[in-house]
Enzyme design. Sequence first.
Site, PDB file in Angstrom:
ATOM      1  N   ASP A 172      43.436  60.865   7.669  1.00  0.00           N
ATOM      2  CA  ASP A 172      44.520  60.314   8.499  1.00  0.00           C
ATOM      3  C   ASP A 172      45.775  60.107   7.645  1.00  0.00           C
ATOM      4  O   ASP A 172      46.238  58.981   7.501  1.00  0.00           O
ATOM      5  CB  ASP A 172      44.072  58.991   9.163  1.00  0.00           C
ATOM      6  N   ASP A 203      45.458  59.503   1.387  1.00  0.00           N
ATOM      7  CA  ASP A 203      44.811  60.725   1.909  1.00  0.00           C
ATOM      8  C   ASP A 203      45.519  61.958   1.335  1.00  0.00           C
ATOM      9  O   ASP A 203      44.873  62.952   0.980  1.00  0.00           O
ATOM     10  CB  ASP A 203      44.936  60.811   3.441  1.00  0.00           C
ATOM     11  N   ASN A 235      45.810  55.678  10.227  1.00  0.00           N
ATOM     12  CA  ASN A 235      47.020  55.028   9.700  1.00  0.00           C
ATOM     13  C   ASN A 235      48.160  55.099  10.708  1.00  0.00           C
ATOM     14  O   ASN A 235      48.951  54.167  10.832  1.00  0.00           O
ATOM     15  CB  ASN A 235      47.443  55.690   8.392  1.00  0.00           C
ATOM     16  N   THR A 275      38.168  60.172   5.083  1.00  0.00           N
ATOM     17  CA  THR A 275      39.024  59.172   4.432  1.00  0.00           C
ATOM     18  C   THR A 275      39.861  58.417   5.471  1.00  0.00           C
ATOM     19  O   THR A 275      40.887  57.822   5.129  1.00  0.00           O
ATOM     20  CB  THR A 275      39.938  59.828   3.377  1.00  0.00           C
ATOM     21  N   PHE A 286      40.057  48.565   6.779  1.00  0.00           N
ATOM     22  CA  PHE A 286      40.747  49.248   7.880  1.00  0.00           C
ATOM     23  C   PHE A 286      39.947  50.407   8.504  1.00  0.00           C
ATOM     24  O   PHE A 286      39.767  50.448   9.722  1.00  0.00           O
ATOM     25  CB  PHE A 286      42.115  49.755   7.392  1.00  0.00           C
ATOM     26  N   ASN A 287      39.491  51.368   7.704  1.00  0.00           N
ATOM     27  CA  ASN A 287      38.849  52.564   8.284  1.00  0.00           C
ATOM     28  C   ASN A 287      37.620  52.210   9.122  1.00  0.00           C
ATOM     29  O   ASN A 287      37.365  52.823  10.167  1.00  0.00           O
ATOM     30  CB  ASN A 287      38.403  53.548   7.193  1.00  0.00           C
ATOM     31  N   HIS A 330      42.890  54.579  -2.732  1.00  0.00           N
ATOM     32  CA  HIS A 330      41.540  54.506  -2.163  1.00  0.00           C
ATOM     33  C   HIS A 330      40.879  55.882  -1.978  1.00  0.00           C
ATOM     34  O   HIS A 330      39.784  56.141  -2.455  1.00  0.00           O
ATOM     35  CB  HIS A 330      41.583  53.870  -0.759  1.00  0.00           C
ATOM     36  N   ASP A 331      41.556  56.719  -1.180  1.00  0.00           N
ATOM     37  CA  ASP A 331      40.897  57.923  -0.654  1.00  0.00           C
ATOM     38  C   ASP A 331      40.579  58.959  -1.728  1.00  0.00           C
ATOM     39  O   ASP A 331      39.649  59.756  -1.567  1.00  0.00           O
ATOM     40  CB  ASP A 331      41.773  58.557   0.438  1.00  0.00           C
TER      41      ASP A 331
HETATM   42  C1  BDR Z   1      42.089  52.903   3.889  1.00  0.00           C
HETATM   43  O1  BDR Z   1      42.965  52.650   4.976  1.00  0.00           O
HETATM   44  C2  BDR Z   1      44.119  53.454   4.891  1.00  0.00           C
HETATM   45  O2  BDR Z   1      45.245  52.644   4.907  1.00  0.00           O
HETATM   46  C3  BDR Z   1      44.022  54.243   3.603  1.00  0.00           C
HETATM   47  O3  BDR Z   1      44.471  55.564   3.838  1.00  0.00           O
HETATM   48  C4  BDR Z   1      42.563  54.197   3.250  1.00  0.00           C
HETATM   49  O4  BDR Z   1      41.872  55.280   3.819  1.00  0.00           O
HETATM   50  C5  BDR Z   1      42.076  51.712   2.961  1.00  0.00           C
HETATM   51  O5  BDR Z   1      41.638  50.575   3.637  1.00  0.00           O
HETATM   52 CA    CA Z   2      42.991  57.178   4.803  1.00  0.00          CA
END
Ligand code: BDR
Ligand code: CA
Length: 309
Positions: free
Chosen positions: A12, A17, A41, A126, A166-167, A240-241
């Site tokens: 996303d 990403d 996102n 991701t 979040f994801n 993160h990703d």
């Molecule tokens: C995740 O949420 C998104 O904001 C980032 O792309 C990552 O995948 C982190 O919580």
């Molecule tokens: Ca992401």
Amino acid sequence: MPNPKKIILDCDPGHDDAIAMILAASNPHIQLEAITTVAGNVEVEKTTLNALRMCDILGLDVPVAEGAAEPLVREREIAPTIHGKTGLDGPKFPNVPRKEVSDQHAVDLIVEKVMDSDGDLYLVPTGPLTNIALAIQKEPLITEKIKEIVVMGGGTFGNWTPTAEFNIYVDAEAAEIVFNSGVPVTMFGLDITHQTIATEEILKQISEIGNPVSNLVSELLAYFSTTYKEVFGFDGAPIHDACTVAYLIDETIFDFEKVRVDIETEGTYTYGTTCVDRLHVTGREPNVKFATELDYEGFWRLLVGALRA
Ligand code: BDR
Ligand code: CA
């Protein structure tokens, strides 16, 4: 060199990403089979546009298929506070990408690629897990053929609610399907991804490279670091990703534990929490390879090296 690992990046984009995509596109240990997009996102039309824009910049000739616009059950939630209105705020992109989106829906593409594979395809989500869950629902036989699902999501604390990342929060019902699918799941939660922060020193190294892709990453990270400083008070942005792809390139960068992870889909305060049983109190069979520690130098050597290349 061993055969490259075949992956579908289900994403996303999203600043981190986009960086995961750069790493996947540039490393000989990875064979990027397709990019699929999902609402996360930002809205799916925008994550698709961003994926196409990144393909243009990287000269990437792989299918980009658009996926789910909404989570399985709940209302859609997006994260412009972190990634801006476009999802990739910071750099200026040409309005219309040269690359065109595939005619195929992401879910169909995932099912087709997995069923046509020799059982050697990795799925690398991701973003929210909606597309992967839909693919499993559409063709349950894929669970016997997917080599591994390498997820960025969850953790033992949250960034969207106090306990949910979040994801996973965006589509916990989808996460529940994926984590209980029987496919080997490797999980990069916030416990590990917050160890990847791009410090000022790292930003300096990237800005000194000076090629078109590194310059773009400098612009992405300038924006992303600012939101992480403002929203969370961090010293910079976690990438993160990119952990998912880094792991597939060199798993010695990370330490892991086998644990049971269940997804909360009900709680008043805890919807979307990954319940990570690190002390094995449930006595239940582990279903996840959970990343615990990171070799910071090794991780950034890989990323900066990708930008130099
Ligand atoms: C995740 O949420 C998104 O904001 C980032 O792309 C990552 O995948 C982190 O919580
Ligand atoms: Ca992401």
